[in-house]
Design a protein around this motif. Structure first.
Motif, short mmCIF file in Angstrom:
data_model
loop_
_atom_site.label_atom_id
_atom_site.label_comp_id
_atom_site.label_asym_id
_atom_site.label_seq_id
_atom_site.Cartn_x
_atom_site.Cartn_y
_atom_site.Cartn_z
N TYR A 263 38.07 48.10 39.36
CA TYR A 263 39.38 47.84 39.93
C TYR A 263 40.14 46.82 39.10
O TYR A 263 39.55 46.04 38.36
CB TYR A 263 39.25 47.36 41.38
CG TYR A 263 38.45 46.08 41.53
CD1 TYR A 263 39.10 44.85 41.64
CD2 TYR A 263 37.06 46.09 41.56
CE1 TYR A 263 38.38 43.67 41.78
CE2 TYR A 263 36.33 44.93 41.70
CZ TYR A 263 37.00 43.72 41.81
OH TYR A 263 36.28 42.56 41.94
N ILE A 264 41.46 46.86 39.24
CA ILE A 264 42.32 45.87 38.60
C ILE A 264 43.17 45.21 39.67
O ILE A 264 43.84 45.89 40.45
CB ILE A 264 43.23 46.49 37.52
CG1 ILE A 264 42.39 47.20 36.44
CG2 ILE A 264 44.13 45.42 36.89
CD1 ILE A 264 43.22 47.91 35.38
N LEU B 111 46.11 39.67 35.11
CA LEU B 111 45.27 40.79 35.51
C LEU B 111 43.80 40.38 35.57
O LEU B 111 43.36 39.54 34.79
CB LEU B 111 45.41 41.95 34.52
CG LEU B 111 46.80 42.53 34.33
CD1 LEU B 111 46.78 43.60 33.25
CD2 LEU B 111 47.34 43.09 35.63
N TYR B 112 43.08 41.01 36.49
CA TYR B 112 41.64 40.82 36.61
C TYR B 112 40.99 42.18 36.74
O TYR B 112 41.43 43.01 37.55
CB TYR B 112 41.30 39.98 37.85
CG TYR B 112 39.83 39.88 38.13
CD1 TYR B 112 39.03 38.99 37.44
CD2 TYR B 112 39.23 40.71 39.08
CE1 TYR B 112 37.66 38.90 37.69
CE2 TYR B 112 37.88 40.64 39.34
CZ TYR B 112 37.10 39.73 38.64
OH TYR B 112 35.75 39.66 38.89
N ILE B 113 39.94 42.42 35.97
CA ILE B 113 39.20 43.67 36.05
C ILE B 113 37.81 43.35 36.59
O ILE B 113 37.13 42.46 36.09
CB ILE B 113 39.09 44.35 34.68
CG1 ILE B 113 40.48 44.71 34.17
CG2 ILE B 113 38.19 45.59 34.75
CD1 ILE B 113 40.51 45.20 32.74
N HIS C 10 45.05 49.16 40.60
CA HIS C 10 44.36 50.32 39.99
C HIS C 10 42.89 50.29 40.41
O HIS C 10 42.30 49.22 40.53
CB HIS C 10 44.45 50.24 38.46
CG HIS C 10 43.74 51.35 37.76
ND1 HIS C 10 44.29 52.60 37.60
CD2 HIS C 10 42.51 51.41 37.19
CE1 HIS C 10 43.44 53.37 36.95
NE2 HIS C 10 42.35 52.68 36.71
N TYR C 11 42.34 51.48 40.63
CA TYR C 11 40.89 51.58 40.85
C TYR C 11 40.41 52.96 40.46
O TYR C 11 41.16 53.93 40.45
CB TYR C 11 40.51 51.24 42.30
CG TYR C 11 41.05 52.18 43.34
CD1 TYR C 11 40.34 53.28 43.77
CD2 TYR C 11 42.30 51.95 43.93
CE1 TYR C 11 40.83 54.14 44.74
CE2 TYR C 11 42.80 52.79 44.90
CZ TYR C 11 42.06 53.89 45.30
OH TYR C 11 42.57 54.73 46.25
N GLU D 271 34.09 49.38 33.21
CA GLU D 271 34.62 48.02 33.28
C GLU D 271 34.62 47.38 31.89
O GLU D 271 35.63 46.78 31.47
CB GLU D 271 33.77 47.17 34.23
CG GLU D 271 34.23 45.72 34.29
CD GLU D 271 33.18 44.78 34.87
OE1 GLU D 271 33.60 43.75 35.43
OE2 GLU D 271 31.98 45.06 34.74
N LYS E 282 37.98 46.14 29.83
CA LYS E 282 38.13 44.75 29.43
C LYS E 282 38.43 44.61 27.94
O LYS E 282 39.04 43.62 27.52
CB LYS E 282 36.90 43.94 29.81
CG LYS E 282 36.84 43.65 31.30
CD LYS E 282 35.68 42.77 31.67
CE LYS E 282 35.75 42.40 33.14
NZ LYS E 282 34.72 41.43 33.51
N LYS F 131 46.28 48.18 29.20
CA LYS F 131 45.95 47.99 30.62
C LYS F 131 47.18 48.23 31.49
O LYS F 131 47.11 48.90 32.52
CB LYS F 131 45.42 46.58 30.85
CG LYS F 131 44.07 46.32 30.20
CD LYS F 131 43.69 44.86 30.29
CE LYS F 131 42.44 44.58 29.46
NZ LYS F 131 42.13 43.15 29.38
N ILE G 99 47.77 51.17 34.38
CA ILE G 99 48.26 50.90 35.74
C ILE G 99 49.48 51.75 36.03
O ILE G 99 49.58 52.42 37.06
CB ILE G 99 48.59 49.40 35.92
CG1 ILE G 99 47.31 48.56 35.86
CG2 ILE G 99 49.34 49.16 37.24
CD1 ILE G 99 47.54 47.08 35.64
#
Length: 101
Positions: free
Chosen positions: A9-10, A19-21, A53-54, A67, A71, A78, A82
């Motif tokens: 997921y983002i 952003l975080y993944i 996003h997932y 993942e 990254k 990225k 999205i």
């Protein structure tokens, strides 16, 4: 009966924000933890509460591999990912919660 599948997921702080993944075995629960700031760390510090996003996978090793792949992408890639499925950067949490039921 609830089916839980591994997911990547983002999260975002806002449109075009930080952003975080992440990867998890239970997306709905994990997103809830992030949104309630129940875990210390990066997502809490930068207010990343928007699920943008997932992707679900059959196995955790597949999810972890994806993942790692995500990254390594440039930020522009990225954002493009999205915006392919979520051009308005809508919070997808309600979709995940509905899927969870």
């Amino acid at each position: 009966m609830r089916v839980i599948k591994p997911a990547v997921y983002i999260l975002a702080s806002k449109r075009n924000g930080t952003l975080y993944i992440g990867v998890t075995g239970d997306l709905a629960s994990r997103v809830s933890v992030h949104q309630q700031d129940l875990s210390d760390g990066f997502t809490r510090r930068y207010g990343m509460h928007i699920l943008v996003h997932y992707e679900h996978f059959d196995t955790m090793p597949e999810a972890i591999a994806r993942e790692k792949q995500l990254k390594k992408l440039l930020r522009s890639a990225k954002i493009a990912l999205i915006e392919t499925d979520n051009p308005d950067w809508r919070d997808l949490t309600s979709d995940v919660q509905a899927w969870r039921s």
